[in-house]
Design a protein around this motif. Sequence first.
Motif, mmCIF file in Angstrom:
data_model
loop_
_atom_site.group_PDB
_atom_site.id
_atom_site.type_symbol
_atom_site.label_atom_id
_atom_site.label_comp_id
_atom_site.label_asym_id
_atom_site.label_seq_id
_atom_site.Cartn_x
_atom_site.Cartn_y
_atom_site.Cartn_z
ATOM 1 N N ILE A 85 20.613 64.495 100.748
ATOM 2 C CA ILE A 85 21.094 64.394 99.364
ATOM 3 C C ILE A 85 20.337 65.381 98.474
ATOM 4 O O ILE A 85 20.933 66.124 97.694
ATOM 5 N N LYS A 86 19.020 65.392 98.640
ATOM 6 C CA LYS A 86 18.186 66.261 97.799
ATOM 7 C C LYS A 86 18.522 67.736 98.018
ATOM 8 O O LYS A 86 18.626 68.515 97.073
ATOM 9 N N ALA A 87 18.736 68.082 99.288
ATOM 10 C CA ALA A 87 18.971 69.494 99.608
ATOM 11 C C ALA A 87 20.397 69.950 99.280
ATOM 12 O O ALA A 87 20.589 71.097 98.865
ATOM 13 N N PHE A 88 21.391 69.096 99.463
ATOM 14 C CA PHE A 88 22.776 69.598 99.476
ATOM 15 C C PHE A 88 23.786 68.893 98.579
ATOM 16 O O PHE A 88 24.950 69.288 98.551
ATOM 17 N N MET A 89 23.422 67.813 97.908
ATOM 18 C CA MET A 89 24.444 67.121 97.119
ATOM 19 C C MET A 89 24.148 67.253 95.637
ATOM 20 O O MET A 89 22.997 67.088 95.255
ATOM 21 N N PRO A 90 25.145 67.577 94.794
ATOM 22 C CA PRO A 90 26.564 67.792 95.113
ATOM 23 C C PRO A 90 26.775 69.034 95.978
ATOM 24 O O PRO A 90 26.019 70.004 95.852
ATOM 25 N N GLY A 91 27.821 68.999 96.810
ATOM 26 C CA GLY A 91 28.126 70.149 97.652
ATOM 27 C C GLY A 91 29.177 69.835 98.702
ATOM 28 O O GLY A 91 29.797 68.774 98.670
ATOM 29 N N ALA A 92 29.320 70.797 99.651
ATOM 30 C CA ALA A 92 30.393 70.697 100.643
ATOM 31 C C ALA A 92 29.942 69.891 101.858
ATOM 32 O O ALA A 92 30.099 70.307 102.998
ATOM 33 N N VAL A 93 29.335 68.739 101.588
ATOM 34 C CA VAL A 93 28.814 67.903 102.662
ATOM 35 C C VAL A 93 29.181 66.447 102.388
ATOM 36 O O VAL A 93 29.273 66.025 101.226
ATOM 37 N N THR A 94 29.423 65.705 103.470
ATOM 38 C CA THR A 94 29.726 64.277 103.391
ATOM 39 C C THR A 94 28.739 63.552 104.289
ATOM 40 O O THR A 94 28.519 63.983 105.424
ATOM 41 N N ILE A 95 28.138 62.464 103.785
ATOM 42 C CA ILE A 95 27.185 61.730 104.629
ATOM 43 C C ILE A 95 27.765 60.373 105.022
ATOM 44 O O ILE A 95 28.389 59.689 104.212
ATOM 45 N N VAL A 96 27.562 60.011 106.289
ATOM 46 C CA VAL A 96 28.002 58.710 106.800
ATOM 47 C C VAL A 96 26.785 57.797 106.908
ATOM 48 O O VAL A 96 25.771 58.172 107.505
ATOM 49 N N LEU A 97 26.898 56.619 106.295
ATOM 50 C CA LEU A 97 25.806 55.637 106.266
ATOM 51 C C LEU A 97 26.394 54.239 106.472
ATOM 52 O O LEU A 97 27.622 54.066 106.405
ATOM 53 N N ASP A 98 25.534 53.237 106.696
ATOM 54 C CA ASP A 98 26.040 51.861 106.721
ATOM 55 C C ASP A 98 26.593 51.532 105.352
ATOM 56 O O ASP A 98 26.002 51.883 104.324
ATOM 57 N N LYS A 99 27.750 50.839 105.341
ATOM 58 C CA LYS A 99 28.386 50.573 104.050
ATOM 59 C C LYS A 99 27.837 49.293 103.425
ATOM 60 O O LYS A 99 27.372 48.396 104.126
ATOM 61 N N ARG A 100 27.905 49.220 102.115
ATOM 62 C CA ARG A 100 27.640 47.960 101.417
ATOM 63 C C ARG A 100 28.944 47.146 101.418
ATOM 64 O O ARG A 100 30.043 47.709 101.559
ATOM 65 N N ASP A 101 28.828 45.823 101.200
ATOM 66 C CA ASP A 101 30.002 44.945 101.277
ATOM 67 C C ASP A 101 31.105 45.314 100.287
ATOM 68 O O ASP A 101 32.282 45.053 100.535
ATOM 69 N N ILE A 102 30.730 45.917 99.169
ATOM 70 C CA ILE A 102 31.715 46.240 98.126
ATOM 71 C C ILE A 102 32.801 47.216 98.619
ATOM 72 O O ILE A 102 33.923 47.212 98.119
ATOM 73 N N ILE A 103 32.455 48.032 99.622
ATOM 74 C CA ILE A 103 33.445 48.977 100.162
ATOM 75 C C ILE A 103 34.411 48.221 101.086
ATOM 76 O O ILE A 103 33.999 47.658 102.088
ATOM 77 N N PRO A 104 35.709 48.212 100.763
ATOM 78 C CA PRO A 104 36.657 47.461 101.597
ATOM 79 C C PRO A 104 36.892 48.160 102.952
ATOM 80 O O PRO A 104 36.782 49.382 103.042
ATOM 81 N N TYR A 105 37.211 47.341 103.963
ATOM 82 C CA TYR A 105 37.473 47.908 105.290
ATOM 83 C C TYR A 105 38.680 48.838 105.274
ATOM 84 O O TYR A 105 38.817 49.707 106.124
#
Length: 314
Positions: A85-105
Amino acid sequence: MNTKILQNTKENIELVAKVIKNGGVAAFFTETVYGLGANALDMGAIKKIYEIKGRPSDNPLIVHLDCVSKIDEYAVTTDLAKAVIKAFMPGAVTIVLDKRDIIPYEASGGLETVAIRIPKSGLARELIRHSGVPVVAPSANTSTRPSPTKASHVLDDLDGKIEFILDGGDCEIGLESTVLDCRGETVKVLRLGGLGVEEIETAVGKAEIVGFDGGAVRSPGQKYKHYSPNAKVVWYHNGDEEQLKRLKSEYDDYIVLNGMDNMEAIENYARELFAVFRAADKAGVKVIICELCIDKGLGRAVNNRIKKAAGNKV
Ligand code: TXA
Ligand code: MG
């Protein structure tokens, strides 16, 4: 429904933001490719995206945010993610992480993980900020077609299916974001894209490319046909004149795209690739013979898209 292309004005940003906030779907500019946006917390809106694109529902969507400080609300950040995040965001990168419950399946394609991107484009971030919600946005093409890099490409695919396209001009990068799994100790590259692997390695150490090349499918998007024009795409290795000669003798009605071996030229090739695919279809070209780029930086992502368009399982 009449689809309108809207210019980049404050009123239009607010208009499109309202559509997204209220459960609608609208296309918008980002610096990689145009996205088809909806409220990431609204299951009905997410369903519309899958319908409009004709996309398989197990292929998860990227959640777009307007600023880094919001990531933790939707995903469990790791030390590795913080470094990316520090090096590249905002930018042309997407990161995959464990989701929090608020994100619907519905958004995560049934997975326990979530993909997060913050576009560099000020227009895209203004839109997301005004909508007041996280915005899921796949590329704004019909499923399997090349991603749109101009507002007119979106119109070609989705005319009559959405109300608005927020026009920001031609996408500067022209390829989708690089998708990185940041849950472990080291980065795993799930999709090559606008941010080069070498740059990632310089900032955060060894990156393993796992999303393609016969490896196990870890990013659902990798198993589907992608980026394809109607024309047949064939390719040859950079500088291999013999291979080119052979291909030219096999086909009658073709165009040749020359690969690049200097970085600036590769940027132009990346920016134009999908537009050339689409223009070739409009012109009724039967075969597109593509020279690969040297396999470095953005060149790797260009080669990946060409091979996928050719139907290779890369
Ligand atoms: O540049 C981009 O990323 C564009 C712009 C609009 O932001 N968006 C884009 O979205 O390319 P889409 O939906 O066309 O591609 C998303 C890719 C797919 O390959 C999908 O499988 C992968 O990201 N993906 C999404 N969520 C994931 C997850 N939780 N785990 C692994 N892969 C995921
Ligand atoms: Mg896509």
